[in-house]
Design a protein around this motif. Structure first.
Motif, PDB file in Angstrom:
ATOM      1  N   LEU A 153       0.829  -1.204   0.000  1.00 28.32           N
ATOM      2  CA  LEU A 153       0.000   0.000   0.000  1.00 28.32           C
ATOM      3  C   LEU A 153       0.867   1.260   0.000  1.00 28.32           C
ATOM      4  CD1 LEU A 153      -2.933   0.954   0.062  1.00 28.32           C
ATOM      5  CD2 LEU A 153      -2.837   0.846   2.539  1.00 28.32           C
ATOM      6  N   PHE A 154       1.894   1.252   0.818  1.00 29.61           N
ATOM      7  CA  PHE A 154       2.799   2.402   0.886  1.00 29.61           C
ATOM      8  C   PHE A 154       3.502   2.621  -0.458  1.00 29.61           C
ATOM      9  CE2 PHE A 154       7.056   4.122   1.570  1.00 29.61           C
ATOM     10  CZ  PHE A 154       6.735   5.340   2.149  1.00 29.61           C
ATOM     11  N   LEU A 155       4.042   1.560  -1.048  1.00 26.37           N
ATOM     12  CA  LEU A 155       4.748   1.698  -2.319  1.00 26.37           C
ATOM     13  C   LEU A 155       3.802   2.121  -3.443  1.00 26.37           C
ATOM     14  CD1 LEU A 155       7.249  -1.302  -2.209  1.00 26.37           C
ATOM     15  CD2 LEU A 155       7.769   1.137  -2.048  1.00 26.37           C
ATOM     16  N   ASP A 156       2.585   1.583  -3.446  1.00 27.20           N
ATOM     17  CA  ASP A 156       1.623   1.989  -4.464  1.00 27.20           C
ATOM     18  C   ASP A 156       1.355   3.484  -4.397  1.00 27.20           C
ATOM     19  OD1 ASP A 156       1.319  -0.467  -5.656  1.00 27.20           O
ATOM     20  OD2 ASP A 156      -0.524  -0.985  -4.600  1.00 27.20           O
ATOM     21  N   LEU A 157       1.119   4.001  -3.207  1.00 27.11           N
ATOM     22  CA  LEU A 157       0.792   5.421  -3.071  1.00 27.11           C
ATOM     23  C   LEU A 157       2.016   6.326  -3.215  1.00 27.11           C
ATOM     24  CD1 LEU A 157      -1.914   5.358  -0.315  1.00 27.11           C
ATOM     25  CD2 LEU A 157      -2.151   6.346  -2.580  1.00 27.11           C
ATOM     26  N   SER A 158       3.126   5.937  -2.629  1.00 28.12           N
ATOM     27  CA  SER A 158       4.304   6.813  -2.690  1.00 28.12           C
ATOM     28  C   SER A 158       4.913   6.842  -4.090  1.00 28.12           C
ATOM     29  CB  SER A 158       5.345   6.405  -1.658  1.00 28.12           C
ATOM     30  OG  SER A 158       5.872   5.142  -1.953  1.00 28.12           O
ATOM     31  N   LEU A 159       4.781   5.761  -4.849  1.00 24.64           N
ATOM     32  CA  LEU A 159       5.331   5.721  -6.203  1.00 24.64           C
ATOM     33  C   LEU A 159       4.271   5.998  -7.268  1.00 24.64           C
ATOM     34  CD1 LEU A 159       7.694   2.624  -5.824  1.00 24.64           C
ATOM     35  CD2 LEU A 159       8.287   5.056  -5.707  1.00 24.64           C
ATOM     36  N   ALA A 160       3.122   6.489  -6.854  1.00 28.62           N
ATOM     37  CA  ALA A 160       2.046   6.804  -7.795  1.00 28.62           C
ATOM     38  C   ALA A 160       2.341   8.118  -8.500  1.00 28.62           C
ATOM     39  CB  ALA A 160       0.713   6.889  -7.068  1.00 28.62           C
ATOM     40  N   THR A 166       0.933   3.729 -10.856  1.00 26.49           N
ATOM     41  CA  THR A 166       2.122   3.693 -10.017  1.00 26.49           C
ATOM     42  C   THR A 166       3.268   3.003 -10.753  1.00 26.49           C
ATOM     43  OG1 THR A 166       2.975   2.981  -7.858  1.00 26.49           O
ATOM     44  CG2 THR A 166       1.382   1.540  -8.904  1.00 26.49           C
ATOM     45  N   THR A 167       4.451   3.144 -10.230  1.00 31.91           N
ATOM     46  CA  THR A 167       5.587   2.397 -10.775  1.00 31.91           C
ATOM     47  C   THR A 167       5.802   1.092 -10.003  1.00 31.91           C
ATOM     48  OG1 THR A 167       7.104   3.646  -9.376  1.00 31.91           O
ATOM     49  CG2 THR A 167       6.778   4.451 -11.615  1.00 31.91           C
ATOM     50  N   ASN A 168       5.038   0.889  -8.941  1.00 31.96           N
ATOM     51  CA  ASN A 168       5.126  -0.336  -8.149  1.00 31.96           C
ATOM     52  C   ASN A 168       4.231  -1.400  -8.776  1.00 31.96           C
ATOM     53  OD1 ASN A 168       5.777  -2.030  -5.920  1.00 31.96           O
ATOM     54  ND2 ASN A 168       3.789  -1.545  -5.028  1.00 31.96           N
ATOM     55  N   SER A 169       4.779  -2.574  -9.036  1.00 36.76           N
ATOM     56  CA  SER A 169       4.000  -3.655  -9.646  1.00 36.76           C
ATOM     57  C   SER A 169       4.272  -4.961  -8.930  1.00 36.76           C
ATOM     58  CB  SER A 169       4.361  -3.795 -11.124  1.00 36.76           C
ATOM     59  OG  SER A 169       3.672  -4.890 -11.686  1.00 36.76           O
ATOM     60  N   LEU A 170       3.213  -5.697  -8.671  1.00 38.42           N
ATOM     61  CA  LEU A 170       3.353  -7.040  -8.102  1.00 38.42           C
ATOM     62  C   LEU A 170       3.346  -8.108  -9.194  1.00 38.42           C
ATOM     63  CD1 LEU A 170       0.904  -6.851  -5.056  1.00 38.42           C
ATOM     64  CD2 LEU A 170       3.363  -6.489  -5.081  1.00 38.42           C
ATOM     65  N   HIS A 171       2.921  -7.710 -10.401  1.00 32.13           N
ATOM     66  CA  HIS A 171       2.741  -8.679 -11.485  1.00 32.13           C
ATOM     67  C   HIS A 171       3.576  -8.325 -12.722  1.00 32.13           C
ATOM     68  CE1 HIS A 171      -0.441 -10.540  -9.166  1.00 32.13           C
ATOM     69  NE2 HIS A 171      -0.882  -9.328  -8.906  1.00 32.13           N
ATOM     70  N   PRO A 194       1.837   0.178 -13.917  1.00 29.29           N
ATOM     71  CA  PRO A 194       0.483  -0.383 -13.971  1.00 29.29           C
ATOM     72  C   PRO A 194      -0.558   0.571 -13.373  1.00 29.29           C
ATOM     73  CG  PRO A 194       1.640  -1.280 -12.114  1.00 29.29           C
ATOM     74  CD  PRO A 194       2.630  -0.436 -12.866  1.00 29.29           C
ATOM     75  N   PHE A 195      -1.793   0.321 -13.731  1.00 29.85           N
ATOM     76  CA  PHE A 195      -2.929   0.990 -13.116  1.00 29.85           C
ATOM     77  C   PHE A 195      -3.418   0.079 -11.994  1.00 29.85           C
ATOM     78  CE2 PHE A 195      -2.715   2.925 -17.248  1.00 29.85           C
ATOM     79  CZ  PHE A 195      -2.979   4.262 -16.970  1.00 29.85           C
ATOM     80  N   LEU A 211      -2.908   2.811   9.849  1.00 31.86           N
ATOM     81  CA  LEU A 211      -3.150   4.236   9.680  1.00 31.86           C
ATOM     82  C   LEU A 211      -1.815   4.837   9.263  1.00 31.86           C
ATOM     83  CD1 LEU A 211      -5.160   6.585   9.935  1.00 31.86           C
ATOM     84  CD2 LEU A 211      -4.361   6.874  12.275  1.00 31.86           C
ATOM     85  N   MET A 212      -1.744   5.279   8.001  1.00 30.38           N
ATOM     86  CA  MET A 212      -0.456   5.788   7.522  1.00 30.38           C
ATOM     87  C   MET A 212      -0.649   7.035   6.670  1.00 30.38           C
ATOM     88  SD  MET A 212       0.884   3.334   4.440  1.00 30.38           S
ATOM     89  CE  MET A 212       0.606   1.753   5.156  1.00 30.38           C
ATOM     90  N   LYS A 213       0.350   7.873   6.753  1.00 29.44           N
ATOM     91  CA  LYS A 213       0.400   9.086   5.960  1.00 29.44           C
ATOM     92  C   LYS A 213       1.471   8.887   4.901  1.00 29.44           C
ATOM     93  CE  LYS A 213       0.943  14.063   6.518  1.00 29.44           C
ATOM     94  NZ  LYS A 213       1.210  15.135   7.483  1.00 29.44           N
ATOM     95  N   VAL A 214       1.096   9.125   3.616  1.00 32.01           N
ATOM     96  CA  VAL A 214       1.994   8.826   2.512  1.00 32.01           C
ATOM     97  C   VAL A 214       2.069  10.037   1.583  1.00 32.01           C
ATOM     98  CG1 VAL A 214       2.446   7.263   0.590  1.00 32.01           C
ATOM     99  CG2 VAL A 214       1.306   6.402   2.620  1.00 32.01           C
ATOM    100  N   ASN A 215       3.270  10.366   1.159  1.00 31.79           N
ATOM    101  CA  ASN A 215       3.482  11.406   0.155  1.00 31.79           C
ATOM    102  C   ASN A 215       3.725  10.760  -1.195  1.00 31.79           C
ATOM    103  OD1 ASN A 215       3.347  13.580   1.961  1.00 31.79           O
ATOM    104  ND2 ASN A 215       5.491  13.325   2.495  1.00 31.79           N
ATOM    105  N   ALA A 216       3.013  11.233  -2.227  1.00 30.90           N
ATOM    106  CA  ALA A 216       3.267  10.763  -3.586  1.00 30.90           C
ATOM    107  C   ALA A 216       4.561  11.391  -4.067  1.00 30.90           C
ATOM    108  CB  ALA A 216       2.106  11.120  -4.499  1.00 30.90           C
ATOM    109  N   LEU A 217       5.502  10.587  -4.521  1.00 32.01           N
ATOM    110  CA  LEU A 217       6.821  11.069  -4.898  1.00 32.01           C
ATOM    111  C   LEU A 217       6.971  11.316  -6.395  1.00 32.01           C
ATOM    112  CD1 LEU A 217       8.935   8.697  -2.644  1.00 32.01           C
ATOM    113  CD2 LEU A 217       8.222  11.027  -2.160  1.00 32.01           C
ATOM    114  N   ASN A 218       6.231  10.559  -7.230  1.00 32.20           N
ATOM    115  CA  ASN A 218       6.375  10.684  -8.675  1.00 32.20           C
ATOM    116  C   ASN A 218       5.626  11.888  -9.201  1.00 32.20           C
ATOM    117  OD1 ASN A 218       7.980   8.461  -9.041  1.00 32.20           O
ATOM    118  ND2 ASN A 218       6.283   7.064  -9.383  1.00 32.20           N
ATOM    119  N   GLU A 219       6.248  12.595 -10.106  1.00 36.75           N
ATOM    120  CA  GLU A 219       5.640  13.752 -10.785  1.00 36.75           C
ATOM    121  C   GLU A 219       5.866  13.573 -12.275  1.00 36.75           C
ATOM    122  OE1 GLU A 219       4.083  16.541  -9.573  1.00 36.75           O
ATOM    123  OE2 GLU A 219       4.187  15.825  -7.504  1.00 36.75           O
ATOM    124  N   TYR A 220       4.982  14.129 -13.073  1.00 34.44           N
ATOM    125  CA  TYR A 220       5.210  14.131 -14.533  1.00 34.44           C
ATOM    126  C   TYR A 220       6.184  15.211 -14.861  1.00 34.44           C
ATOM    127  CZ  TYR A 220       1.113  11.194 -15.386  1.00 34.44           C
ATOM    128  OH  TYR A 220       0.204  10.183 -15.419  1.00 34.44           O
TER     129      TYR A 220
END
Length: 167
Positions: A55-62, A83-88, A93-94, A158-167
């Motif tokens: 969950l953290f990687l999905d949101l932070s690397l989104a 996100t750039t995080n993929s399990l598959h 991936p979306f 309960l976590m607070k996450v910052n999205a790191l990826n930008e276009y």
């Protein structure tokens, strides 16, 4: 006169040996019980840690402009993101997090999914567990998210996450 053990001495030594063996057996059984209990607890913690990490990687690397939150219910949100995080093993991936029948699922696909899903949508599904609450809040004017995830078995995230990826 021959030196040997008497019958009474043999019976006493066998009795003492039997008492020691019973004691060792009960100790071994209790150690096995505690090992099983602690193994379950460690597995439970590992699963929770893995869920947090995904969950953290999905949101932070989104990609921050590709995150959408739909409020489906007072305790359930639908989260769409790229996100750039993929399990598959997909490139960028979306990912969709959705709660259906109090079960949280993570859907990963090559293209953006729209809810309700169509029969032609193709995605991989990962089951996250039974949940009471899945809410995602976005901080105004920032790419910061607060995730409130309460599982039925009393494990809460309960976590607070910052999205790191930008276009």
């Amino acid at each position: 006169m021959k030196k040997a053990f008497t019958l009474i001495e043999m019976m006493i030594s066998i009795t003492i040996l039997s008492i020691m063996m019973i004691y060792l057996y009960t100790m071994n059984a209790s150690v096995n019980k505690s090992n099983i209990f602690y193994e379950k607890q460690v597995n439970k913690l590992n699963q929770l840690t893995l869920k947090k990490r995904v969950l953290f990687l999905d949101l932070s690397l989104a990609f921050s402009r590709q995150i959408a939150i739909e409020h489906a219910d007072k305790n359930e949100d639908i989260l769409f993101l790229q996100t750039t995080n993929s399990l598959h093993k997909r490139v960028n991936p979306f990912v969709t997090y959705i709660v259906k029948n109090k079960k949280l699922y993570r859907l990963e696909s090559f293209k953006k999914l729209m809810y309700p899903f169509s029969e032609t949508d193709k995605f991989d599904v990962d089951y996250f567990g039974n949940v009471n609450v899945f809410r995602v809040y976005k901080e105004k004017n920032k790419e910061t998210f607060l995730v409130d995830l309460q599982f039925k078995n009393a494990d809460n995230i309960l976590m607070k996450v910052n999205a790191l990826n930008e276009y």
